[in-house]
Design an enzyme around this catalytic site. Structure first.
Site, mmCIF file in Angstrom:
data_model
loop_
_atom_site.group_PDB
_atom_site.id
_atom_site.type_symbol
_atom_site.label_atom_id
_atom_site.label_comp_id
_atom_site.label_asym_id
_atom_site.label_seq_id
_atom_site.Cartn_x
_atom_site.Cartn_y
_atom_site.Cartn_z
ATOM 1 N N GLY A 153 -39.522 60.431 33.209
ATOM 2 C CA GLY A 153 -40.896 60.720 32.884
ATOM 3 C C GLY A 153 -41.218 62.003 33.813
ATOM 4 O O GLY A 153 -40.775 62.036 34.961
ATOM 5 N N GLY A 187 -44.640 65.176 33.906
ATOM 6 C CA GLY A 187 -45.928 65.888 33.192
ATOM 7 C C GLY A 187 -46.773 66.522 34.027
ATOM 8 O O GLY A 187 -46.148 66.696 35.349
ATOM 9 N N SER A 188 -47.813 66.834 33.868
ATOM 10 C CA SER A 188 -48.712 67.406 34.609
ATOM 11 C C SER A 188 -49.102 66.772 36.047
ATOM 12 O O SER A 188 -49.425 67.028 36.971
ATOM 13 C CB SER A 188 -50.180 67.761 33.978
ATOM 14 O OG SER A 188 -50.500 66.694 33.526
ATOM 15 N N VAL A 192 -43.748 63.473 38.446
ATOM 16 C CA VAL A 192 -42.390 63.114 38.071
ATOM 17 C C VAL A 192 -42.357 61.642 38.094
ATOM 18 O O VAL A 192 -42.608 61.054 39.367
ATOM 19 C CB VAL A 192 -41.259 64.107 38.544
ATOM 20 C CG1 VAL A 192 -41.073 63.560 40.136
ATOM 21 C CG2 VAL A 192 -39.789 63.638 37.844
ATOM 22 N N VAL A 193 -41.206 60.966 37.305
ATOM 23 C CA VAL A 193 -40.940 59.552 37.494
ATOM 24 C C VAL A 193 -39.391 59.563 37.340
ATOM 25 O O VAL A 193 -38.780 59.951 36.556
ATOM 26 C CB VAL A 193 -41.661 58.519 36.296
ATOM 27 C CG1 VAL A 193 -41.339 57.373 36.564
ATOM 28 C CG2 VAL A 193 -43.175 58.757 36.101
ATOM 29 N N ASP A 241 -57.229 55.778 29.583
ATOM 30 C CA ASP A 241 -55.889 56.618 29.007
ATOM 31 C C ASP A 241 -54.998 55.469 28.218
ATOM 32 O O ASP A 241 -53.975 55.363 28.576
ATOM 33 C CB ASP A 241 -55.278 57.253 29.723
ATOM 34 C CG ASP A 241 -54.473 58.271 29.250
ATOM 35 O OD1 ASP A 241 -54.746 58.586 28.119
ATOM 36 O OD2 ASP A 241 -53.335 59.111 29.965
#
EC number: 2.7.11.1
Length: 387
Positions: free
Chosen positions: A39, A41-42, A45-46, A157
């Site tokens: 994963g 995104g802003s 990272v994963v 969220d």
């Protein structure tokens, strides 16, 4: 996007870090091999990694740390311990390519899938998610919310991508506390949180004094999406979103608007009648599912069920039946399995709404509780505190 010094993707290279235990904060050595990015995104990272010490999979979430602030996600994750919340195993800091950049690395329990991906698997085959799976996953999401809300924490969220699954065993765990916050009455909060499609109407109206009820609205949106195969309220902007909500729930009354944001009370909205949910969903969706949905998707935040109240809804009675078995919809030849642990409530959980415990816990599950329900004295619920 540069996320600092990369975690090398080399399954044979052992990486060693000095980390702190997620619960105790004790220093410990961590050795792992990394396999792939799962994963980004802003936020950062994963990576999926393999921990040498425990011979188990884990996920490492790397986020840029703002030195001016303590990381709220780390502080919240350190105090959250629950069967339906992803576990923080350890954490450590690294510097980026630029020595001014400090990255926080959260070593998290690994779960193989998200509810987003699981839902897409069915949609691609033009199938609906089996109703028992919808019940199982939404119940566990509500259980995690009852726990964090009682602690004063709002996730802010809730969306399918933040709900991790072990589909083999039917277990759901809530993840990504990057937007989570301890809500304090009278203290303003930003309204530009929560992903579109799942944003409660008070957020679209720009409210800053919202409550944990925004998570309940989002849960209703997720539940609807699992049954429909697509978002209930799609929209490219806040106004779009509001139009989609009004199309189904009808135009909010002046009183309802006042409960969301009094500044909009004089605003003129097109007068649209509400649409029965039975027209939105297929006939195969049971009436008790629509009833629960209608009680979570209320304009007035205080009219929405709380997480604990929602768990008691008759929609979930099938989960309380000791004869219910989980069929493997991905492998029809596999034999049905027992449901995962759903009633292993801690004394803290039993103290959230003691008046609901008799309804919440079926008689067959009571002997396994850490306390006797008839003699149980609720413990004081203390809100979470972080500096």
């Amino acid at each position: 996007m540069n996320h600092g010094t990369k975690i090398p993707v080399d399954p044979f290279r052992i990486i060693k870090e000095t980390a702190r235990d997620g619960s105790t904060g004790e220093v410990k050595q961590l050795s792992y091999t990394s396999s792939k990015v799962v994963g980004s995104g802003s936020f950062g990272v994963v990576m999926q990694v393999h921990l040498i010490e425990s011979d188990s999979k884990a996920a490492i979430k790397r986020v840029l740390q703002d030195k001016r602030f303590k990381n709220r996600e780390l502080q919240i994750m350190r105090i959250m311990k629950h069967p339906n919340i992803v576990d923080l195993i350890a954490y450590y800091y690294t510097t980026g390519d630029n020595s001014d950049e400090v990255y926080l690395n959260l070593v998290l329990e690994f779960m193989p899938e998200t509810i987003y991906r699981a839902s897409r698997l069915y949609t691609r085959q033009k199938l609906s998610m089996p109703m028992l799976e919808v019940k199982l996953y939404i119940y566990q999401l509500l259980r995690s919310l009852a726990y964090i809300h009682a602690s004063g924490i709002c996730h802010r969220d809730i969306k399918p991508q933040n709900l991790l699954l072990d589909p083999e065993n039917g277990i759901l765990k809530l993840c990504d506390f990057g937007s989570a916050k301890i809500l304090v009455a009278g203290e303003p909060n930003v309204s530009y949180i929560c992903s579109r499609y799942y944003r409660a109407p008070e957020l679209i109206f720009g409210a800053t004094d919202y409550t944990h009820a925004i998570d309940i609205w989002s849960t209703g949106c997720v539940m609807a999406e699992l049954m429909l195969g697509h978002p209930l309220f799609p929209g490219e902007s806040g106004i779009d979103q509001l139009v989609e909500i009004i199309k189904i729930l009808g135009t909010p009354s002046r009183e309802q608007i006042k409960t969301m944001n009094p500044n909009y009370m004089e605003h003129r909205f097109p007068q649209i009648r509400p649409q029965p949910l039975s027209r939105v969903f297929s006939r195969s969706v049971p009436l008790d599912a629509l009833d629960l949905l209608s009680k979570m998707l209320q304009y007035t935040p205080t009219d929405r069920l709380t997480a604990a109240e929602a768990m008691c809804h008759p929609f979930f009675d099938e989960l309380r039946d000791p004869n219910t078995k989980l069929h493997n919809s991905r492998n029809p030849d596999a034999s049905p399995r027992h449901l995962p642990e759903l009633f292993n409530f801690s004394p803290f959980e039993l103290s959230i709404r003691p008046d609901l415990n008799q309804k919440l816990i079926p008689s067959h599950a009571r002997d396994a509780l850490p306390v006797k329900l008839d003699d149980f004295v609720p413990i004081p619920i203390h809100r979470a505190r972080i500096d």
